[in-house]
Motif scaffolding. Structure first.
Motif, PDB file in Angstrom:
ATOM      1  N   ARG A 159      55.959  37.890  48.188  1.00  0.00           N
ATOM      2  CA  ARG A 159      54.532  37.965  48.535  1.00  0.00           C
ATOM      3  C   ARG A 159      53.913  39.280  48.080  1.00  0.00           C
ATOM      4  N   VAL A 160      54.646  40.392  48.258  1.00  0.00           N
ATOM      5  CA  VAL A 160      54.131  41.697  47.824  1.00  0.00           C
ATOM      6  C   VAL A 160      53.947  41.708  46.306  1.00  0.00           C
ATOM      7  N   THR A 161      54.914  41.160  45.579  1.00  0.00           N
ATOM      8  CA  THR A 161      54.826  41.114  44.118  1.00  0.00           C
ATOM      9  C   THR A 161      53.646  40.263  43.678  1.00  0.00           C
ATOM     10  N   LEU A 162      53.484  39.083  44.271  1.00  0.00           N
ATOM     11  CA  LEU A 162      52.351  38.221  43.921  1.00  0.00           C
ATOM     12  C   LEU A 162      51.019  38.896  44.241  1.00  0.00           C
ATOM     13  N   HIS A 163      50.971  39.578  45.377  1.00  0.00           N
ATOM     14  CA  HIS A 163      49.751  40.293  45.765  1.00  0.00           C
ATOM     15  C   HIS A 163      49.441  41.405  44.766  1.00  0.00           C
ATOM     16  N   SER A 164      50.470  42.125  44.322  1.00  0.00           N
ATOM     17  CA  SER A 164      50.272  43.199  43.327  1.00  0.00           C
ATOM     18  C   SER A 164      49.781  42.637  41.999  1.00  0.00           C
ATOM     19  N   ILE A 165      50.372  41.514  41.583  1.00  0.00           N
ATOM     20  CA  ILE A 165      49.942  40.880  40.328  1.00  0.00           C
ATOM     21  C   ILE A 165      48.491  40.430  40.444  1.00  0.00           C
ATOM     22  N   TRP A 166      48.151  39.822  41.570  1.00  0.00           N
ATOM     23  CA  TRP A 166      46.778  39.360  41.779  1.00  0.00           C
ATOM     24  C   TRP A 166      45.797  40.533  41.731  1.00  0.00           C
ATOM     25  N   ARG A 167      46.173  41.632  42.373  1.00  0.00           N
ATOM     26  CA  ARG A 167      45.292  42.817  42.361  1.00  0.00           C
ATOM     27  C   ARG A 167      45.127  43.356  40.956  1.00  0.00           C
ATOM     28  N   ALA A 168      46.208  43.371  40.179  1.00  0.00           N
ATOM     29  CA  ALA A 168      46.127  43.872  38.798  1.00  0.00           C
ATOM     30  C   ALA A 168      45.264  42.953  37.949  1.00  0.00           C
ATOM     31  N   LEU A 169      45.413  41.647  38.095  1.00  0.00           N
ATOM     32  CA  LEU A 169      44.638  40.697  37.309  1.00  0.00           C
ATOM     33  C   LEU A 169      43.166  40.674  37.699  1.00  0.00           C
ATOM     34  N   SER A 170      42.889  40.904  38.965  1.00  0.00           N
ATOM     35  CA  SER A 170      41.500  40.873  39.424  1.00  0.00           C
ATOM     36  C   SER A 170      40.806  42.218  39.244  1.00  0.00           C
ATOM     37  N   GLY A 171      41.535  43.211  38.746  1.00  0.00           N
ATOM     38  CA  GLY A 171      40.927  44.511  38.440  1.00  0.00           C
ATOM     39  C   GLY A 171      40.850  45.467  39.603  1.00  0.00           C
ATOM     40  N   GLN A 172      41.477  45.145  40.706  1.00  0.00           N
ATOM     41  CA  GLN A 172      41.491  46.078  41.830  1.00  0.00           C
ATOM     42  C   GLN A 172      42.445  47.213  41.495  1.00  0.00           C
ATOM     43  N   VAL A 173      42.044  48.432  41.830  1.00  0.00           N
ATOM     44  CA  VAL A 173      42.854  49.603  41.512  1.00  0.00           C
ATOM     45  C   VAL A 173      43.643  50.008  42.752  1.00  0.00           C
TER      46      VAL A 173
END
Length: 183
Positions: A159-173
């Motif tokens: 879940r942490v990995t998926l959340h990190s990927i989602w944040r990176a793809l959505s442009g959240q820093v």
């Protein structure tokens, strides 16, 4: 709200301190620099034989990351407590067994040269089998709980990995955003 996670070091230090012993632990020398960005793994504990871990806390740790870190630390503390108790119990019972077997043979703990007497591997096999049989249910219960905890940790890591990927793809820093001051 969940209480803050107590590390093995704080548990050992507080238990030793409350027992009137100085709050000194061999792991106190094991401190990562505040700027460290990695988990630190220390030398094996003398009782549990497990290596303590000091988990890195990211600057902007999310609730999910905090939950994962706390579960990992709680699991490590639980594991440490189990193996400390198990190893201390094993050592005490082994010493008692050796002394009782020597006494049955009419021998003292030390020979005429002052050396510690030992038993043969066949004689010790009797003790090992008895100890394992006596602790079979405890070990099975430990294994079941260990697998449950590790399965939960693995799911949280996913879940942490998926959340990190989602944040990176959505442009959240992840790092702190610098606010621009009007000139």
């Amino acid at each position: 709200m969940k209480p803050p996670c107590r590390t093995r070091r704080s548990i050992l230090t507080s238990s030793r301190h409350s027992a009137g012993q100085p709050p000194q632990d061999e792991n106190t020398r094991f401190n990562p620099a505040p700027t460290s960005k990695y988990d630190w793994i220390g030398p094996p504990d003398r009782l549990s034989n497990l290596r303590p871990v000091i988990y890195h806390i990211p600057e902007n740790e999310t609730q999910l990351e905090r939950k994962l870190r706390h579960l990992r630390q709680e699991t490590e503390d639980w594991n440490h407590a189990f193996w400390t108790y198990q190893n201390v119990t094993f050592t005490k019972e082994k010493e008692q067994f050796i002394l009782s077997q020597l006494k049955l043979k009419g021998l003292t703990e030390k020979d005429e040269r002052g050396r510690q007497r030992t038993l043969s591997s066949e004689e010790m096999a009797v003790f090992y089998k008895h100890f394992l049989d006596k602790n079979c249910k405890k070990h099975a219960s430990y294994n079941k709980e260990w697998y449950r905890r590790n399965f939960t940790i693995t799911l949280l890591m996913g879940r942490v990995t998926l959340h990190s990927i989602w944040r990176a793809l959505s442009g959240q820093v992840r790092s702190k955003r610098k606010t621009m001051m009007p000139e």
